[in-house]
Design an enzyme around this catalytic site. Structure first.
Site, PDB file in Angstrom:
ATOM      1  N   HIS A  97       0.815  -1.211   0.000  1.00 54.49           N
ATOM      2  CA  HIS A  97       0.000   0.000   0.000  1.00 54.49           C
ATOM      3  C   HIS A  97       0.851   1.264   0.000  1.00 54.49           C
ATOM      4  CE1 HIS A  97      -4.206  -1.649   1.000  1.00 54.49           C
ATOM      5  NE2 HIS A  97      -3.457  -2.615   0.491  1.00 54.49           N
ATOM      6  N   HIS A 265      -2.224 -12.123  -2.403  1.00 56.38           N
ATOM      7  CA  HIS A 265      -3.208 -12.814  -1.574  1.00 56.38           C
ATOM      8  C   HIS A 265      -2.842 -14.274  -1.308  1.00 56.38           C
ATOM      9  CE1 HIS A 265      -6.485  -9.662  -2.761  1.00 56.38           C
ATOM     10  NE2 HIS A 265      -5.584  -9.205  -1.909  1.00 56.38           N
TER      11      HIS A 265
END
Length: 722
Positions: A97, A265
């Protein structure tokens, strides 16, 4: 709503971040906000004036930092316990992020400055609880001090985490330098509210390409796309379109995009095991007693399974702390149905899952849960292009791991610029095209002889200066791309850009390239040297003698070293310094000039002095007389400033948007101008600088300041000598 691609939205936040409180833009929103340039001169940096971060980093114990981060990953703290005893997923999310806010359009965002520590990023809903990751890293930052920037540490944490869980990483480069205040130059979008509807940035909801050209996320407050679906409505096919657009806007192709989605993920989990209404406010408006941390959860009770991040709850794989092929096996083996998380968020869960494929609870291994997928994960299955790529990944885990490792390296290093900025033993030897490689140039040639040949080659002063400026002005301090080094102005696409006046450019290069060959110098060096020659000639005409400093050694890039498509975003659509503004741009030229100045790293004074000097040198686009407030063109004088402050001249707006400066007594037209000229006399703050240089005692200072600012632009990309 109009197509966002043609709106020409202002690339900087003109008052948007500062129009509250008592900032003047609160009352006069159309006034020119110079704050994005004041940041360069603001005393926010606590370092000593002689501190050299690049040199400091070289003294760092690189392996020690790596090892300390690795040890931290499994040292679970009671105030924020690790999922399954491993902080890997949290640290990967932090690095992701931090880097993921980068956008190719203007190079802003990204991990390169450590800006995730500040508003608005530290309080975005997509970054919920990443403040805890930074606090966990603080002991390491404290230990290594100035040489280890937050920017490096937040980018490194995820890389170490991947290695600790079994991925063979591609490498890592240190060298990022921190900012110490929010970056007020970044416009994150015109949305009316965080995570609101797409009204502020998308013209056609079904066409992701109509998203505002200046942003790279589907909603304000997100890094990429809403994990629940566009506007929170699950639709994997539509989400796939937004995934493709948002990742493309940070220079990722379909394979890289799929690899990052899958690999991101493969480990870790999302958190939303309790009602979102029970969670406190973000750090920017949190309680004083929370010590700067946000999203307070009174019911956490020291349990990892009670953390809160996105509101989605669950892990994507059966072994969330191991780098394996479980994600793709689960995605393609099962059918998936929509469910709601305990926090009320949409997520996908498998139908009739086998017990052995369930996920152990983050705190209690005796409890098992269904794995989950977000709408973006389902897009990998539904979209035919992503599906094909992911099927290949599923069948060849080694290939997938290599593609991911390279994509991760690109994600976390995209805004660092050329490899000259990479420091440390973990830097890969391979040159990657997205690093805009430039070969080393020769610095051992007779500069004086080259200058003599330049003077005698038949080029005008204005042509030499304008070409050097056009070559250097592409530099972006945001991601350290562009600039004069490499002489890419002679290659596609830059040689054909309208703003570079292709016919004039070809004429100039036909004169300078033989000189470069004769002296065994790079064309990049000779272009800059020619600009210096032109300026020295203009100084001599002013009756002064000042030499323009020159550092040789630039290299010449080739077509093979140039990702032409990725350079399209560097094309100037406006250049207030040369008084050129593309007719289809709706933003005011003076605002785009501020944007250009900020990307070049200029202060207000440097912008003012460069504009004033370039005007009197006659470097305006196409040889136009707009803004050339002098009767002695080609002389480096203060005439631009003196005429702007001359009350014997009055200003008159014309129907075509230009202006005339007329003599008050006779009414005769003296000069022509644009708003990018007259703003220097009409804006109170800019006028103070104009008056400074218009003073009789500052003529010499003007020349010296102009030369210094010119050299700053010409050398902005000389990371090889900095």
């Amino acid at each position: 709503m109009t197509d966002a691609k043609t709106t020409g939205r202002c690339p900087v936040s003109h008052g948007g971040n500062t129009s509250t409180g008592n900032h003047p833009t609160k009352w006069w929103p159309e006034s020119l906000n110079l704050d994005i340039l004041r940041q360069h001169g603001a005393p926010t940096n606590p370092m000593s004036p002689d501190y050299n971060h690049k040199e400091a980093v070289k003294s760092l114990n690189f392996q020690g930092v790596w090892d300390d981060v690795k040890a931290l990953l499994t040292d679970s703290q009671p105030w924020w316990p690790a999922d399954w005893g491993h902080y890997g997923g949290l640290m990967i999310r932090l690095s992701w992020h931090a880097a993921g806010s980068y956008r190719l359009a203007d190079g802003r965002g990204g991990a390169g400055t450590g800006n995730i520590r500040f508003e608005p990023l530290n309080s975005w809903p997509d970054n919920a609880s990443l403040d805890k990751a930074c606090r966990l890293l603080w002991p390491i930052k404290k230990k290594y001090g100035n040489a280890l920037s937050w920017a490096d540490l937040t980018a490194l944490a995820g890389t170490v985490a991947y290695e600790s869980m079994g991925l063979k990483v591609f490498g890592f480069g240190f060298g990022r330098e921190d900012v110490y205040a929010p970056e007020i130059d970044i416009n994150w979008g015109g949305d009316s509210e965080i995570l609101g509807e797409t009204d502020g940035r998308v013209a056609d909801l079904n066409d992701a390409n109509t998203m505002d050209e200046g942003v790279a996320a589907s909603h304000l407050g997100l890094i990429y796309v809403n994990p629940e679906g566009v506007n929170g409505n699950p639709d994997p096919a539509l989400t796939a379109k937004y995934v493709r657009t948002t990742f493309a806007r940070m220079a990722m192709n379909d394979e890289e995009t799929a690899a990052l989605t899958v690999g991101g993920h493969t480990v870790g989990k999302a958190h939303g095991a309790m009602a979102a209404d029970n969670i406190g406010k973000e750090p920017s408006i949190g309680r004083m007693e929370d010590a700067g941390l946000g999203w307070h959860n009174p019911d956490a009770k020291g349990k990892a399974n009670q953390h809160f991040t996105s509101g989605i709850e669950g892990a994507w794989t059966s072994n969330p702390t191991q780098w394996d092929d479980g994600y793709l096996k689960l995605l393609f083996e099962y059918e998936w149905e929509l469910k709601k998380s305990p926090a009320g968020a949409w997520q996908w869960e498998p139908v009739d899952i086998k017990e052995e494929h369930k996920v152990p609870d983050a705190s209690d291994p005796d409890i098992k849960h269904n794995p989950i997928m977000t709408d973006a994960d389902m897009a990998m299955k539904v979209d035919p292009i992503y599906n094909k790529i992911c099927q290949k990944f599923k069948d060849d885990h080694e290939y997938f791991s290599e593609v991911f490792a390279r994509a991760w390296f690109k994600l976390t290093h995209r805004d660092m610029g050329p490899k000259d900025n990479y420091i440390g033993p973990f830097v890969p030897q391979e040159d990657l095209i997205w690093q805009d490689p430039i070969p080393a140039g020769n610095s051992d040639y007779d500069i004086a002889a080259a200058k003599k040949d330049i003077k005698n080659c038949g080029l005008s002063l204005a042509d030499m200066v304008a070409t050097a400026w056009d070559s250097a002005r592409t530099y972006r301090g945001s991601d350290k791309r562009g600039g004069a080094n490499g002489a890419r102005i002679r290659l596609a696409p830059q040689k054909d850009w309208q703003g570079n006046e292709p016919e004039r450019l070809a004429k100039v290069l036909s004169k300078l390239e033989p000189i470069a060959k004769k002296h065994n110098a790079s064309v990049a060096d000779i272009i800059v040297l020619a600009g210096n020659v032109g300026i020295e000639q203009a100084i001599e005409k002013a009756g002064k003698s000042v030499k323009v400093p020159f550092t040789p050694g630039r290299g010449d890039a080739t077509d093979e070293m140039t990702d032409a498509e990725s350079f399209d975003v560097l094309e100037p659509k406006s250049d207030g310094f040369r008084n050129w503004h593309h007719s289809d741009r709706q933003s005011k030229p003076e605002i785009l000039m501020l944007d250009r100045a900020q990307l070049l790293g200029l202060t207000i004074a440097e912008m003012v002095v460069l504009v004033g000097g370039l005007r009197v040198l006659g470097t305006t686009y196409g040889g136009s007389k707009l803004g050339v407030f002098t009767d002695n063109e080609g002389v480096l004088s203060t005439d631009f400033f003196e005429n702007l402050t001359d009350m014997g001249l009055s200003w008159h707006a014309m129907e075509d948007g230009s202006y005339e400066l007329r003599e008050r007594d006779s009414g005769s037209i003296k000069y022509f101008a644009t708003s990018a000229d007259l703003v220097f006399g009409s804006n109170a703050a800019l006028r103070t600088y104009v008056e400074h240089y218009a003073q009789d005692d500052n003529k010499d200072k003007f020349i010296n300041d102009f030369v210094a600012a010119w050299c700053k632009v010409m050398d902005a990309d000389r990371f090889d000598v900095k």
